[in-house]
Structures are given as structure tokens and as C-alpha cells.
Design an enzyme around this catalytic site. Structure first.
Site, PDB file in Angstrom:
ATOM      1  N   CYS A   2       0.785  -1.350  -0.022  1.00 20.15           N
ATOM      2  CA  CYS A   2       0.055  -0.099   0.095  1.00 20.15           C
ATOM      3  C   CYS A   2       0.843   1.048   0.040  1.00 20.15           C
ATOM      4  O   CYS A   2       2.029   1.494   0.440  1.00 20.15           O
ATOM      5  CB  CYS A   2      -1.155  -0.048   0.971  1.00 20.15           C
ATOM      6  SG  CYS A   2      -1.948  -1.238   1.301  1.00 20.15           S
ATOM      7  N   ARG A  27       3.463   0.213  -5.173  1.00 24.86           N
ATOM      8  CA  ARG A  27       3.269  -0.647  -3.966  1.00 24.86           C
ATOM      9  C   ARG A  27       2.049  -1.288  -3.712  1.00 24.86           C
ATOM     10  O   ARG A  27       1.667  -1.676  -2.744  1.00 24.86           O
ATOM     11  CB  ARG A  27       3.296   0.509  -2.751  1.00 24.86           C
ATOM     12  CG  ARG A  27       4.572   1.409  -2.890  1.00 24.86           C
ATOM     13  CD  ARG A  27       4.628   2.210  -1.346  1.00 24.86           C
ATOM     14  NE  ARG A  27       4.329   1.557  -0.213  1.00 24.86           N
ATOM     15  CZ  ARG A  27       5.561   1.228   0.323  1.00 24.86           C
ATOM     16  NH1 ARG A  27       6.793   1.095  -0.065  1.00 24.86           N
ATOM     17  NH2 ARG A  27       5.257   0.654   1.626  1.00 24.86           N
ATOM     18  N   TRP A  74      -2.996  -2.571  -1.775  1.00 26.29           N
ATOM     19  CA  TRP A  74      -2.625  -3.818  -2.220  1.00 26.29           C
ATOM     20  C   TRP A  74      -3.447  -4.617  -0.994  1.00 26.29           C
ATOM     21  O   TRP A  74      -2.943  -4.851   0.230  1.00 26.29           O
ATOM     22  CB  TRP A  74      -1.214  -4.170  -2.002  1.00 26.29           C
ATOM     23  CG  TRP A  74      -0.879  -5.509  -2.605  1.00 26.29           C
ATOM     24  CD1 TRP A  74      -0.792  -5.864  -3.978  1.00 26.29           C
ATOM     25  CD2 TRP A  74      -0.371  -6.856  -1.887  1.00 26.29           C
ATOM     26  NE1 TRP A  74      -0.295  -7.289  -3.934  1.00 26.29           N
ATOM     27  CE2 TRP A  74      -0.203  -7.709  -2.713  1.00 26.29           C
ATOM     28  CE3 TRP A  74      -0.461  -6.835  -0.401  1.00 26.29           C
ATOM     29  CZ2 TRP A  74      -0.020  -9.106  -2.204  1.00 26.29           C
ATOM     30  CZ3 TRP A  74      -0.225  -8.051   0.114  1.00 26.29           C
ATOM     31  CH2 TRP A  74       0.044  -9.251  -0.878  1.00 26.29           C
ATOM     32  N   ASN A 100      -0.845   1.107   5.852  1.00 23.85           N
ATOM     33  CA  ASN A 100      -0.319   0.258   4.954  1.00 23.85           C
ATOM     34  C   ASN A 100      -0.051  -0.907   6.177  1.00 23.85           C
ATOM     35  O   ASN A 100       0.972  -0.462   7.152  1.00 23.85           O
ATOM     36  CB  ASN A 100       0.854   0.759   4.659  1.00 23.85           C
ATOM     37  CG  ASN A 100       2.215   0.046   4.069  1.00 23.85           C
ATOM     38  OD1 ASN A 100       3.411   0.534   4.069  1.00 23.85           O
ATOM     39  ND2 ASN A 100       1.762  -1.027   3.959  1.00 23.85           N
ATOM     40  N   GLY A 101      -0.122  -1.961   6.001  1.00 22.79           N
ATOM     41  CA  GLY A 101       0.316  -3.081   6.931  1.00 22.79           C
ATOM     42  C   GLY A 101      -0.673  -3.932   7.212  1.00 22.79           C
ATOM     43  O   GLY A 101      -1.838  -4.042   6.771  1.00 22.79           O
ATOM     44  N   GLU A 484      15.907 -16.731 -12.378  1.00 21.90           N
ATOM     45  CA  GLU A 484      15.431 -15.373 -12.336  1.00 21.90           C
ATOM     46  C   GLU A 484      14.476 -15.197 -13.487  1.00 21.90           C
ATOM     47  O   GLU A 484      13.312 -14.402 -13.711  1.00 21.90           O
ATOM     48  CB  GLU A 484      16.771 -14.466 -12.456  1.00 21.90           C
ATOM     49  CG  GLU A 484      16.334 -13.097 -12.559  1.00 21.90           C
ATOM     50  CD  GLU A 484      15.398 -12.192 -11.718  1.00 21.90           C
ATOM     51  OE1 GLU A 484      15.334 -12.929 -10.668  1.00 21.90           O
ATOM     52  OE2 GLU A 484      15.031 -11.084 -11.781  1.00 21.90           O
ATOM     53  N   LYS A 488      10.755 -13.923 -13.820  1.00 24.33           N
ATOM     54  CA  LYS A 488      10.478 -12.641 -14.561  1.00 24.33           C
ATOM     55  C   LYS A 488       9.244 -13.115 -15.367  1.00 24.33           C
ATOM     56  O   LYS A 488       8.129 -12.373 -15.588  1.00 24.33           O
ATOM     57  CB  LYS A 488      11.272 -12.135 -15.496  1.00 24.33           C
ATOM     58  CG  LYS A 488      12.663 -11.434 -14.948  1.00 24.33           C
ATOM     59  CD  LYS A 488      12.231  -9.889 -14.429  1.00 24.33           C
ATOM     60  CE  LYS A 488      11.802  -9.971 -12.757  1.00 24.33           C
ATOM     61  NZ  LYS A 488      13.094  -9.911 -11.967  1.00 24.33           N
ATOM     62  N   GLU A 491       5.900 -13.309 -13.417  1.00 28.62           N
ATOM     63  CA  GLU A 491       5.222 -12.489 -12.905  1.00 28.62           C
ATOM     64  C   GLU A 491       4.674 -11.682 -14.032  1.00 28.62           C
ATOM     65  O   GLU A 491       3.796 -10.778 -13.842  1.00 28.62           O
ATOM     66  CB  GLU A 491       6.110 -11.339 -11.876  1.00 28.62           C
ATOM     67  CG  GLU A 491       7.472 -11.438 -12.079  1.00 28.62           C
ATOM     68  CD  GLU A 491       8.201 -10.558 -11.108  1.00 28.62           C
ATOM     69  OE1 GLU A 491       7.784  -9.869 -10.410  1.00 28.62           O
ATOM     70  OE2 GLU A 491       9.447 -10.634 -11.415  1.00 28.62           O
ATOM     71  N   HIS A 507      16.344 -35.901 -13.203  1.00 26.48           N
ATOM     72  CA  HIS A 507      15.823 -36.315 -11.944  1.00 26.48           C
ATOM     73  C   HIS A 507      14.330 -35.848 -11.925  1.00 26.48           C
ATOM     74  O   HIS A 507      13.925 -35.937 -10.661  1.00 26.48           O
ATOM     75  CB  HIS A 507      16.735 -35.713 -10.934  1.00 26.48           C
ATOM     76  CG  HIS A 507      18.148 -36.028 -11.031  1.00 26.48           C
ATOM     77  ND1 HIS A 507      18.528 -37.426 -10.535  1.00 26.48           N
ATOM     78  CD2 HIS A 507      19.267 -35.187 -11.162  1.00 26.48           C
ATOM     79  CE1 HIS A 507      19.871 -37.522 -10.903  1.00 26.48           C
ATOM     80  NE2 HIS A 507      20.245 -36.129 -10.975  1.00 26.48           N
ATOM     81  N   LYS A 607       5.322  -3.656  -5.677  1.00 23.08           N
ATOM     82  CA  LYS A 607       6.864  -3.543  -5.595  1.00 23.08           C
ATOM     83  C   LYS A 607       7.378  -3.729  -4.497  1.00 23.08           C
ATOM     84  O   LYS A 607       8.246  -4.191  -4.363  1.00 23.08           O
ATOM     85  CB  LYS A 607       7.244  -2.074  -6.150  1.00 23.08           C
ATOM     86  CG  LYS A 607       8.590  -1.721  -6.334  1.00 23.08           C
ATOM     87  CD  LYS A 607       9.118  -2.525  -7.401  1.00 23.08           C
ATOM     88  CE  LYS A 607      10.551  -2.293  -7.792  1.00 23.08           C
ATOM     89  NZ  LYS A 607      11.176  -3.252  -8.495  1.00 23.08           N
TER      90      LYS A 607
HETATM   91  C1  F6R Z   1      10.453  -9.693  -8.699  1.00 19.56           C
HETATM   92  C2  F6R Z   1      10.808  -8.940  -7.764  1.00 19.56           C
HETATM   93  C3  F6R Z   1      10.522  -9.432  -6.202  1.00 19.56           C
HETATM   94  C4  F6R Z   1      11.619  -8.852  -5.139  1.00 19.56           C
HETATM   95  C5  F6R Z   1      11.392  -9.123  -3.739  1.00 19.56           C
HETATM   96  C6  F6R Z   1      12.275  -8.688  -2.970  1.00 19.56           C
HETATM   97  O1  F6R Z   1      10.758  -8.825 -10.112  1.00 19.56           O
HETATM   98  O2  F6R Z   1      10.798  -7.671  -7.654  1.00 19.56           O
HETATM   99  O3  F6R Z   1      10.877 -10.788  -6.165  1.00 19.56           O
HETATM  100  O4  F6R Z   1      12.859  -9.018  -5.782  1.00 19.56           O
HETATM  101  O5  F6R Z   1       9.929  -8.956  -3.276  1.00 19.56           O
HETATM  102  O6  F6R Z   1      12.188  -7.108  -2.791  1.00 19.56           O
HETATM  103  P1  F6R Z   1      13.310  -6.350  -2.218  1.00 19.56           P
HETATM  104  O7  F6R Z   1      14.615  -6.568  -2.981  1.00 19.56           O
HETATM  105  O8  F6R Z   1      12.586  -5.107  -2.556  1.00 19.56           O
HETATM  106  O9  F6R Z   1      13.455  -6.822  -1.043  1.00 19.56           O
END
Ligand code: F6R
Length: 612
Positions: A2, A27, A74, A100-101, A484, A488, A491, A507, A607
């Protein structure tokens, strides 16, 4: 998660609030709302969906107001509906709260407040705070800051709260516990926000707010106190990036812009780290040579993409510095009994510096006696503040939800740490360190070269848009890069995607391959342990079972069995993820577009993940 913003000052509040929310949408973006202070009453509007929905419903019938609060959500408690959107108000409609929280004891509070006659209109945990504050404010003769101080003593969980009351709408009261809140000091105007991005257009003067501090802003100033009302000294700092850095700058999406910013981000993170006599300079670590030599273990804690950077740290630090490295998913680490002592260095990697899982794991490690070093991209955020030392990455603001440039800079930061530790422990000679550092300095130009040739990859990606599943294979440091790439794609493209270590294929995962399944295989650089040849065998294995194999391999490397080959520049084997990840990012980006998805704000994500 949020995003929260509050404004009070000499100007109309609506523009800073809406602009602030736009910058905080990363957020959370499943509903948005505002409360504007007008004399004697509050104007409240809130809507499910993205900020645009709120803006459309506001139209131009807005009352003039010079103070207000805004929220972009969120959802945690209660679905993303108009009713559950913030602000939440008391039964008189005069006191509004944004949050937020998570309020962990909201059920109990709600029952107590309902027993006193309060009527609830949402399924959220937040609404109980509005009713609680309303009662307490009456008890404290209209003193909202005093009410907030008292309320916070009864709340459990993590929260940033802002509250405003119609009788004194220029006064905004905020508090934070385990969630971010920062104060912006402008010219006769004051801001409260989850992140400086919200007010960077208006001021670069920011003030850190500590745990359980109550902040009050009015059009003429601000005051920070603890829960007992004792004044606290403001900790002011200057924000170093500007509003332009957070704009799209001509790119169609923030993510694409951020992918293209990677050469600069990597260069900025590396700059000035080698002295004239070939020493890696990392004073930020705040560790004496003696302490570095006596280190027995490193534990990396992180989530998601940052966790993948941590996996690369293991390969690099163990090889160069000969220190054992464990990599832990932060949300799991916290609930274990880790074996840690003063000779353990815990490295917490986080772009936002606010990820709750990482923060809690960090506290757990500190409580167990470890020294904690943060690798972080966000100045003065909670994780660096609570760590013993911090190495900042210099990626600049990362707005797109999917992490790109932050990842590359995290990887580069762990290389720097690995080289420094290896040098101090004399596991690498000064000239070996200097050679590797110079190879690092060459990476930005190599990333640039990849980015100059991504158009064919974008076209190729679109041909796979109807695939239901994509597998990624890597070995050694290529394995975290494969993970990774898969993350990507999940998501952004909402496709089934998985990353595997090439050797694991036989395996189990090989059963997933069917006619036409796209497999992206990263061929390790160099020939150490014949890993390149082993990957070529893996490619043959999946090809024999019908896979279409897209191979990422360095220039000049022999490749057989590939349906398509993407070439990346030659670099030392351990540095390859910095290059190999770039086409994977572009693949996920293009796939999201081809499938009609929202690239910068993928569904269900946020984010900054400030809940556990
Ligand atoms: C993927 C992504 C998330 C963050 C994860 C940690 O693209 O952005 O997997 O890497 O939520 O976030 P931070 O780095 O802000 O602790």
C-alpha cells in the site's frame, strides 16, 4: 504494501495527493482513495481498481482543500472493493484513516468496538483503527495526536497510519511500526509518504521517522514525538535523485526504461572501488581486516529476485574468498534456529529496503548475535537503518514491479564484496583482484551491446506467446540466472515457467517436455569442469523430446542442437549472469506485451512487500 501520502500546506492538496499516489502505485494498485479536509467535514472518494478509476470518479467537482490524505491499496484483509478501499472513517464521517500493513489484533478490537455500538462498513483490519481513534480522540478532548499515541499502544502488527479529523483538517497525524513512512519538508508545505518518490517533485528535504514515532504535520511545521509525547530530534537528509529519474523518459514502460538503464546502474555501482594500488575499497562494510579474516560463515537472506542475487553471491564468494556461504529465503530463515555467532556475517539483500520478510529475518539474525550488512537500493529505508553496515547499489529509483536494474546492481555489489573479502584474506592476489575488477568495469559496455541487438529476440519471443509453459536451464551461476528468467516470466507473462539446474533435469523435470515446449538454456561461459559441454548434452536431451531450444551462449562458443541462438559478449564465467539475464528480462517483457498484460503493474503483485 500500500502507498500512503498526506499533504498540508499553502497550496491545493489534490495535485500533490494524486501525483504522489501515482508515484506510489508500485506499492499496490487494486484500489485508491483520498480524504480532503474542508472546514467542518471531510470529502472522501475511493474506488476499486487502479488510480485512474479514482481520478475519473473525482471529475472536476472537487472542493478546494489545502490538506488531505491519499492511499493506493494492495489488499490483505478484504477484497479489492470500493468499500474496502481506504480511507476508512468513523461513524460520524469526521475522522479518516489510511493504513499500510496489518493490524493483527483487529478482530478483538472490532468486537470490542462493535459492543460499544460502532458500525463497521468494510472487511478490513484498518476500519477498527478509525473507530478506535474516534473514541480516544473524544477521551482526549479532541487531541488527535494524543489519541494516536494511545491507540498505537493497543495495536499489534505492522502499520503506517495517517489520520485526519474534519474539525482540524490541516493537522495530519502519522505513525509507523515496521512499515515505512517518511516526512517531506517543503516551503510552507509538508508531506508524509511511504516513499520519498511521492513528494520528490516538491522537495528533496526528507526526515526519517523511527519505530513508534508519532509525527504531526500542519501548514506551519511538524513535530515528532515518541509514544509518551517526548519530542524527538528530527533526522533530516537530502534526497539525491530527482523527479525526472522516476519518469518514463520516452520508453513505453518503466520496465523497458529500467532494462535500458542497466549499463549506467552497473557502472554507477562499480565506480571508484579500486585504489591506485589495486585495493578494493569498501569502507561501508565497517569491518576491520582482522574481523574479515576471522569470518567463518556468510549467510545471505533475501526474497525473490534479490534471493537469486544471493545465490550468485554464494558461487562468487566461496570461490574467491573461501568462506562458506549459505543462502536463505528470508521468510523461511526467520522461523528456524540458525547457527550463528559473532564470526557470521549476514548479508540482507533488498531493493526496497522495506521487505518485511527480509527485515524480520535480519532482526532474527541480529538477535542471534550476527553482524548484518545490507545491500540496498533505497537510502534510509528500514533494512539499512537496522543493519550494522550498508552497501548501497546505485540503480536509481526502480518503479516497475518486476526488478531488473536492481538485480544487476545487487549482483555487482556481491562481486565487490567477494573481491574485497578475498583480497583481505589473501585468497586472491592484488593483480588478480584488479583484473577481475577491470572485467567488471567492462560489463556496462557489454550490456549495452546486448541491448543494441534485442529486436530479433523481441520478434522471436512473440512467436512463443501461445505456449503454456517455458523452462529455463542453467548450470553454476547460470542456475540462479535461469531461476530469475523463470520468475520474470511468471510475474509478467502469467505463464508457467520454471528454472532448473541442468544436471537436475534427468531427475524429474524432463518429464515436462513435450512437443514444442520452449526451453531456454544458458551455456556456461568458459570450459571449467566442462560445464559448457554438459549443458550442450542437456540441450540434446530436451531437443530429443521435442523441445524448441533457445540457447544463450557467449560469442564464439560452440552450440549444437539449438533452435535459436542468442549471443552475449564474452566475460569471466562468474560474471555471466549480469549479461545472460538481460535477454531473459527482454523475453519476459516482450511476452507480457504479446499476451496483453500490464507490464509495469502485473496482477496480484506489489513492488514493496511490507507484509509477511
Ligand atoms: C521480482 C521482484 C521481487 C523482489 C522481492 C524482494 O521481480 O521484484 O521478487 O525481488 O519482493 O524485494 P526487495 O528487493 O525490495 O526486498
Amino acid at each position: 504494501m500500500c502507498g500512503i501520502v498526506g499533504y498540508t500546506g499553502k497550496n491545493s492538496a489534490i495535485t500533490p495527493l494524486i501525483e504522489g499516489l501515482r508515484r506510489l502505485e508500485y506499492r499496490g494498485y487494486d484500489s485508491a482513495g483520498i480524504a480532503l479536509g474542508t472546514s467542518g467535514k471531510l470529502f472522501i472518494e475511493k474506488r476499486a481498481g487502479k488510480l485512474g478509476n479514482l481520478e475519473s470518479s473525482l471529475g472536476d467537482q472537487l472542493p478546494s482543500a489545502t490538506s488531505g490524505i491519499g492511499h493506493t491499496r494492495w489488499a490483505t484483509h478484504g477484497g479489492p472493493t470500493d468499500n474496502n478501499a481506504h480511507p476508512h472513517v468513523d461513524n460520524e464521517g469526521k475522522l479518516a484513516v489510511i493504513h499500510n500493513g496489518i493490524i493483527e489484533n483487529y478482530n478483538q478490537l472490532k468486537a470490542e468496538l462493535q459492543a460499544k455500538g460502532h458500525k463497521f462498513h468494510s472487511d478490513t483490519d484498518t476500519e477498527s483503527v478509525a473507530h478506535l481513534l474516534s473514541d480516544l480522540r473524544k477521551e482526549f478532548n479532541g487531541d488527535l495526536p494524543a489519541a494516536m499515541r494511545e491507540a498505537v499502544k493497543t495495536l499489534r502488527g505492522s502499520f503506517t497510519l495517517l489520520a485526519v479529523h474534519a474539525d482540524n483538517p490541516g493537522v495530519i497525524v502519522g505513525v509507523r511500526r515496521n512499515s515505512p513512512l517518511v516526512l517531506g519538508v517543503g516551503d510552507s508545505e509538508y508531506f508524509l509518504a511511504s516513499d520519498v518518490a511521492a513528494f520528490i517533485e516538491y522537495t528533496k528535504r526528507a526526515v526519517e521517522l523511527g519505530q513508534d514515532e508519532i509525527v504531526v504535520i500542519t501548514p506551519t511545521g511538524f513535530e515528532i514525538t515518541d509514544l509518551d509525547g517526548n519530542a524527538q530530534t528530527p533526522r533530516e537528509y537530502q534526497v539525491t535523485w530527482d523527479a525526472e529519474a522516476a519518469q518514463k523518459g520516452g520508453f513505453s514502460h518503466f520496465m523497458l526504461k529500467e532494462i535500458f538503464e542497466q549499463p549506467k546502474a552497473v557502472a554507477d555501482t562499480l565506480i571508484g572501488r579500486l585504489t591506485d594500488n589495486n585495493q578494493i575499497e569498501l569502507d561501508e562494510l565497517k569491518m576491520s581486516d582482522e574481523e574479515i579474516r576471522s569470518l567463518k560463515k556468510i549467510v545471505v537472506i533475501a526474497c525473490g529476485t534479490a534471493y537469486h542475487a544471493g545465490m550468485i553471491a554464494k558461487y562468487a564468494i566461496e570461490k574467491w574468498a573461501q568462506i562458506s556461504v549459505e543462502v536463505e529465503i528470508a521468510s523461511e530463515y526467520r522461523y528456524r534456529d540458525p547457527i550463528i555467532d559473532a564470526q557470521t556475517l549476514v548479508i540482507a539483500i533488498s531493493q526496497s529496503g522495506e521487505t518485511m520478510d527480509t527485515l524480520m529475518a535480519l532482526r532474527h539474525a541480529k538477535a542471534a548475535g550476527a553482524r548484518v550488512l545490507a545491500i540496498c537500493n533505497t537510502n534510509s529505508s528500514t533494512i539499512p537503518r537496522e543493519s550494522d553496515a550498508v552497501l548501497y547499489t546505485h540503480a536509481g529509483p526502480e518503479i516497475a514491479v518486476a526488478s531488473t536494474k536492481a538485480f544487476l546492481t545487487q549482483v555487482v555489489a556481491v562481486y565487490l564484496i567477494g573481491l574485497h573479502l578475498a583480497q583481505v584474506r589473501k585468497e586472491l592476489t592484488d593483480s588478480e583482484v584488479a583484473d577481475l575488477y577491470n572485467e567488471l568495469l567492462a560489463l556496462p559496455a557489454k550490456i549495452e551491446a546486448i541491448l543494441e541487438t534485442v529486436e530479433p529476440l523481441r520478434a522471436l519471443t512473440r512467436t512463443f506467446a501461445k505456449s503454456s509453459s517455458v523452462l529455463f536451464l542453467g548450470r553454476n551461476v547460470g542456475f540462479p540466472a535461469a531461476l530469475e528468467g523463470a520468475l520474470k516470466l511468471k510475474e509478467l507473462a502469467y505463464m508457467h515457467a520454471e528454472g532448473f539446474a541442468g544436471g537436475e533435469l534427468k531427475h524429474g523435470p524432463i518429464a515436462l517436455i513435450e512437443e514444442g515446449t520452449p526451453v531456454i538454456a544458458i551455456v556456461p561461459a568458459g570450459h571449467e569442469h566442462s560445464l559448457d559441454e554438459k549443458m550442450l548434452s542437456n540441450i540434446q536431451e530436451v531437443k530429443a523430446r521435442g523441445a524448441q531450444v533457445i540457447v544463450i551462449a557467449e560469442e564464439g562458443a560452440e552450440v549444437t542442437g539449438a533452435t535459436h541462438v542468442i549471443r552475449i559478449p564474452v566475460a569471466p564465467a562468474l560474471f555471466q549472469p549480469v549479461l545472460a539475464t538481460v535477454p531473459l528480462q527482454v523475453f519476459a517483457y516482450e511476452m507480457a506485451i504479446a499476451r496483453g498484460n500490464d507490464v509495469d503493474q502485473p496482477r496480484n503483485l506489489a513492488k514493496s512487500v511490507t507484509v509477511e
